[in-house]
Design an enzyme around this catalytic site. Sequence first.
Site, PDB file in Angstrom:
ATOM      1  N   ASN A  20     -10.277  -2.778   2.649  1.00 48.64           N
ATOM      2  CA  ASN A  20     -10.002  -2.792   1.208  1.00 48.64           C
ATOM      3  C   ASN A  20     -11.304  -2.576   0.453  1.00 48.64           C
ATOM      4  O   ASN A  20     -12.386  -2.587   1.055  1.00 48.64           O
ATOM      5  CB  ASN A  20      -9.415  -4.147   0.788  1.00 48.64           C
ATOM      6  CG  ASN A  20      -7.927  -4.271   1.105  1.00 48.64           C
ATOM      7  OD1 ASN A  20      -7.236  -3.276   1.295  1.00 48.64           O
ATOM      8  ND2 ASN A  20      -7.449  -5.485   1.152  1.00 48.64           N
ATOM      9  N   HIS A  27       0.825  -1.212   0.000  1.00 45.34           N
ATOM     10  CA  HIS A  27       0.000   0.000   0.000  1.00 45.34           C
ATOM     11  C   HIS A  27       0.862   1.267   0.000  1.00 45.34           C
ATOM     12  O   HIS A  27       0.526   2.261   0.635  1.00 45.34           O
ATOM     13  CB  HIS A  27      -0.942   0.036   1.202  1.00 45.34           C
ATOM     14  CG  HIS A  27      -1.963  -1.056   1.213  1.00 45.34           C
ATOM     15  ND1 HIS A  27      -3.230  -0.902   0.724  1.00 45.34           N
ATOM     16  CD2 HIS A  27      -1.893  -2.340   1.652  1.00 45.34           C
ATOM     17  CE1 HIS A  27      -3.907  -2.039   0.872  1.00 45.34           C
ATOM     18  NE2 HIS A  27      -3.128  -2.935   1.417  1.00 45.34           N
TER      19      HIS A  27
HETATM   20 FE1  HDD Z   1      -2.484  -4.768   5.411  1.00 45.85          FE
HETATM   21  C1  HDD Z   1      -1.012  -1.733   5.104  1.00 45.85           C
HETATM   22  C2  HDD Z   1      -5.450  -3.461   4.302  1.00 45.85           C
HETATM   23  C3  HDD Z   1      -3.885  -7.903   5.456  1.00 45.85           C
HETATM   24  C4  HDD Z   1       0.245  -5.955   6.914  1.00 45.85           C
HETATM   25  N1  HDD Z   1      -3.098  -2.962   4.800  1.00 45.85           N
HETATM   26  C5  HDD Z   1      -2.338  -1.827   4.750  1.00 45.85           C
HETATM   27  C6  HDD Z   1      -3.135  -0.733   4.288  1.00 45.85           C
HETATM   28  C7  HDD Z   1      -4.390  -1.221   4.057  1.00 45.85           C
HETATM   29  C8  HDD Z   1      -4.364  -2.623   4.396  1.00 45.85           C
HETATM   30  C9  HDD Z   1      -5.585  -0.446   3.555  1.00 45.85           C
HETATM   31  C10 HDD Z   1      -2.639   0.685   4.049  1.00 45.85           C
HETATM   32  C11 HDD Z   1      -2.876   1.546   5.253  1.00 45.85           C
HETATM   33  C12 HDD Z   1      -2.423   2.949   4.952  1.00 45.85           C
HETATM   34  O1  HDD Z   1      -3.044   3.588   4.099  1.00 45.85           O
HETATM   35  O2  HDD Z   1      -1.445   3.393   5.559  1.00 45.85           O
HETATM   36  N2  HDD Z   1      -4.277  -5.541   4.874  1.00 45.85           N
HETATM   37  C13 HDD Z   1      -5.394  -4.825   4.552  1.00 45.85           C
HETATM   38  C14 HDD Z   1      -6.536  -5.694   4.535  1.00 45.85           C
HETATM   39  C15 HDD Z   1      -6.092  -6.947   4.841  1.00 45.85           C
HETATM   40  C16 HDD Z   1      -4.681  -6.850   5.083  1.00 45.85           C
HETATM   41  C17 HDD Z   1      -7.963  -5.259   4.238  1.00 45.85           C
HETATM   42  C18 HDD Z   1      -6.869  -8.221   4.978  1.00 45.85           C
HETATM   43  C19 HDD Z   1      -8.078  -8.284   5.355  1.00 45.85           C
HETATM   44  N3  HDD Z   1      -1.911  -6.597   6.033  1.00 45.85           N
HETATM   45  C20 HDD Z   1      -2.652  -7.766   5.998  1.00 45.85           C
HETATM   46  C21 HDD Z   1      -1.929  -8.815   6.654  1.00 45.85           C
HETATM   47  C22 HDD Z   1      -0.751  -8.261   7.096  1.00 45.85           C
HETATM   48  C23 HDD Z   1      -0.774  -6.878   6.686  1.00 45.85           C
HETATM   49  C24 HDD Z   1      -2.414 -10.236   6.848  1.00 45.85           C
HETATM   50  C25 HDD Z   1       0.387  -8.880   7.845  1.00 45.85           C
HETATM   51  C26 HDD Z   1       0.362  -9.975   8.530  1.00 45.85           C
HETATM   52  N4  HDD Z   1      -0.675  -3.997   5.845  1.00 45.85           N
HETATM   53  C27 HDD Z   1       0.277  -4.665   6.512  1.00 45.85           C
HETATM   54  C28 HDD Z   1       1.475  -3.808   6.855  1.00 45.85           C
HETATM   55  C29 HDD Z   1       1.059  -2.430   6.284  1.00 45.85           C
HETATM   56  C30 HDD Z   1      -0.293  -2.717   5.676  1.00 45.85           C
HETATM   57  C31 HDD Z   1       2.788  -4.368   6.448  1.00 45.85           C
HETATM   58  C32 HDD Z   1       2.036  -1.704   5.379  1.00 45.85           C
HETATM   59  C33 HDD Z   1       2.099  -0.283   5.862  1.00 45.85           C
HETATM   60  C34 HDD Z   1       1.347  -0.274   7.090  1.00 45.85           C
HETATM   61  O3  HDD Z   1       0.849  -1.516   7.345  1.00 45.85           O
HETATM   62  O4  HDD Z   1       1.178   0.670   7.832  1.00 45.85           O
HETATM   63  O5  HDD Z   1       1.653  -3.749   8.230  1.00 45.85           O
END
Ligand code: HDD
Length: 720
Positions: free
Chosen positions: A153, A80
């Site tokens: 999402n 993202h």
């Molecule tokens: Fe995630 C970012 C949505 C599963 C780990 N995720 C991130 C963002 C969104 C989502 C919208 C951007 C937030 C922003 O604008 O700063 N992610 C989802 C959704 C998931 C999902 C709807 C499943 C239902 N994500 C998911 C899993 C993991 C992560 C299973 C890790 C185990 N996601 C992350 C992250 C991020 C992220 C690595 C990257 C930057 C941040 O978090 O702040 O932690």
Amino acid sequence: MSQGNSTSGGAPSDKKDAQLEAYRENAGEGFLTTDQGIRVNDTDNSLKVGERGPTLLEDFHFREKIMRFDHERIPERVVHARGSGAHGHFQVYESLADLTRAKFLQDPARKTPVFVRFSTVAGSRGSADTVRDVRGFAVKFYTDEGNFDLVGNNIPVFFIQDGIKFPDVIHAAKPEPHNEMPQAATAHDSFWDFASLQTETTHMLMWALSDRAIPRSLRMMEGFGVHTFRLVNAHGRSRFVKFHWKPLLGVHSLVWDEAQKISGKDPDFHRRDLWEAIEKGSYPEYELGLQIVEEDDAEKLGIDLLDATKLIPEEVVPVRRVGKLTLTRNPDNFFAETEQVAFCVSNVVPGIDVTDDPLMQARLFSYLDTQITRLGGPNFAQIPINQPVAPVDNHQQDGFHQHRIPRRRANYTVNSLGGGCPHLANLANGGYVHYPERVEGEKIRKRAESFGDHFSQARLFWVSMSAPEKEHIVKAARFELGKVESLEVRQRMVANFVEVDMGLAKMVAEGIGVDVQAAVKFVGKRNTKPAVAGAPSPALSMENTVKGSVATRKVAALVADGVSAAELKDVKTALEAAGAQLEVVGPRLGAVKTAEGGSEAVTMALPTVASVLFDAVLIPGGKASVEALLQDGAALHFVNEAFKHYKTVGATGEGVDLVRGAAFAGVALADAGGKQGQVTSQGVVTSQGAPDLGAFAKAFLQALGQHRHWDRPGAERVPA
Ligand code: HDD
């Protein structure tokens, strides 16, 4: 540096705005200084020994300026990375006290400030907006009880069931490690290799291949909390809930060919669209919807609510619309706000609780953890955009970038030296009390049996699509898999489609050199749970979305010298009255002469735009204007391409000659038969001879309100 007013120029609109106000800096009129406040007398020449001599180390201004520049970048989000943000507020329609103790969901008079960040998943920070991808829809509610982050999402299900697979799915989707290609695209071997082997991805893949993954606008897509959450009321009663966002403008998409072209013509297409809509006061609106499931009914749904690859069809549990999110203000500074905002799934407020969904559980750790690298230490909650409006008081201390100056001696609990402060809260005074769910079991690494059905809901999605939507899915699959070099991977993926629907599998296989019978045999040999056929869910089809409104739609009027000002004016007035936007696209900026002897301002120059940046095209009459347009390949291409992408094309008077000169004339004008008067055929609205502009405008607006004319014949044949 001077402190100033909020960018809106008025008083802060809410508590969050007031808090941010303390950090804002308006462009000052004072002196240029160093970070230490020393006034600078020259910032163009470094301090040197003589005019042509070496630069001196003692040049503190030079060193500071370069040092600051060298460190401007922070790590982009691991997923993202590309995103756009906006401020706004949320208001509940009626009290939900029966469902939750969350105060912001109880008082219809209360406007809760929010910050929203929309994003793509796979691409880097500078990648294009309109790639085929899932869109993030993350909302930070600054409630009086602390921050609640709904990190969702635009697709209601996820690729995987257990968060321990997240690094795998993301590694597979991102550019391949040896050559860092392709950027912001899943159309490559490693993604489909993983997807074909991990069959639980199939349901979300159907969504990702559908038009949902190429939204027309961030303002025209749904949002989903994905996981099952809990709402807990003041009596401690818990119910399961799925969160939805429903855009008031409906759910609309681009065409894949169009999306790819926009990536070049305007990589900021979605960001610009969001920014401009807010600047114009066309505030994006989304209703919050809840699907509530009583704990005792969870078993009856036929799916496991802890499995994030499953949705609850709206026909089974209706979505109750409980409030509205309105985005009203663009950020003051991209980096300070949109880049530094840190969402975290574990930011919940009393009355909202998590569940044992193993995907969600992983997220409860990951988001907190990732910010430490991304934002450089544990104090990221002190960054203005992340600060809650609720008071913060605890004994967390020190660390990189500590901005607070705690003035207490007793930095521990329990204490007597500090009067026992800060105090612990209980239920009565707003303490967060985790829902006392009863759990017991053996420690075990195993996927639940109830997570075993990977295909029934993929099929549900497929059977719920309209014919054009199905066609788009097949084409998308052919595109994505058509870029996969490994035949084995393509074959395995077709096998997964066989499990969804034989017709789908055949159509995809045909386009990618795969023998569908071999795929069928492969399915026979493996031990997957076959899909159960069920009734379609009309709510899943974008065909059934909100239509009719032309609000915020962008129309290009193609003009040259000699355009009929009268024909342009009437349609323009009608469009603008209905909330649409008309751009006068001429051969160059400035103005064109009108047939009436006046001049018409050109708002966009043809060489700088393309039909893909508009929802419709209008060709007003004026003999000389149309003759000039007919000589201009760019103008003809514009009209052809708009037709190819199923957009509304309107022409009045001599403007119809441009349609006659276009590649699709045969199809569009077939039933016009050279008649005078008005004809509408599959979104091509023409009014020949002396046009009845009132009737034309009405028909044009009606066609535009359909968004696209998916059943239009001949679109594919247009070479644009
Ligand atoms: Fe995630 C970012 C949505 C599963 C780990 N995720 C991130 C963002 C969104 C989502 C919208 C951007 C937030 C922003 O604008 O700063 N992610 C989802 C959704 C998931 C999902 C709807 C499943 C239902 N994500 C998911 C899993 C993991 C992560 C299973 C890790 C185990 N996601 C992350 C992250 C991020 C992220 C690595 C990257 C930057 C941040 O978090 O702040 O932690």
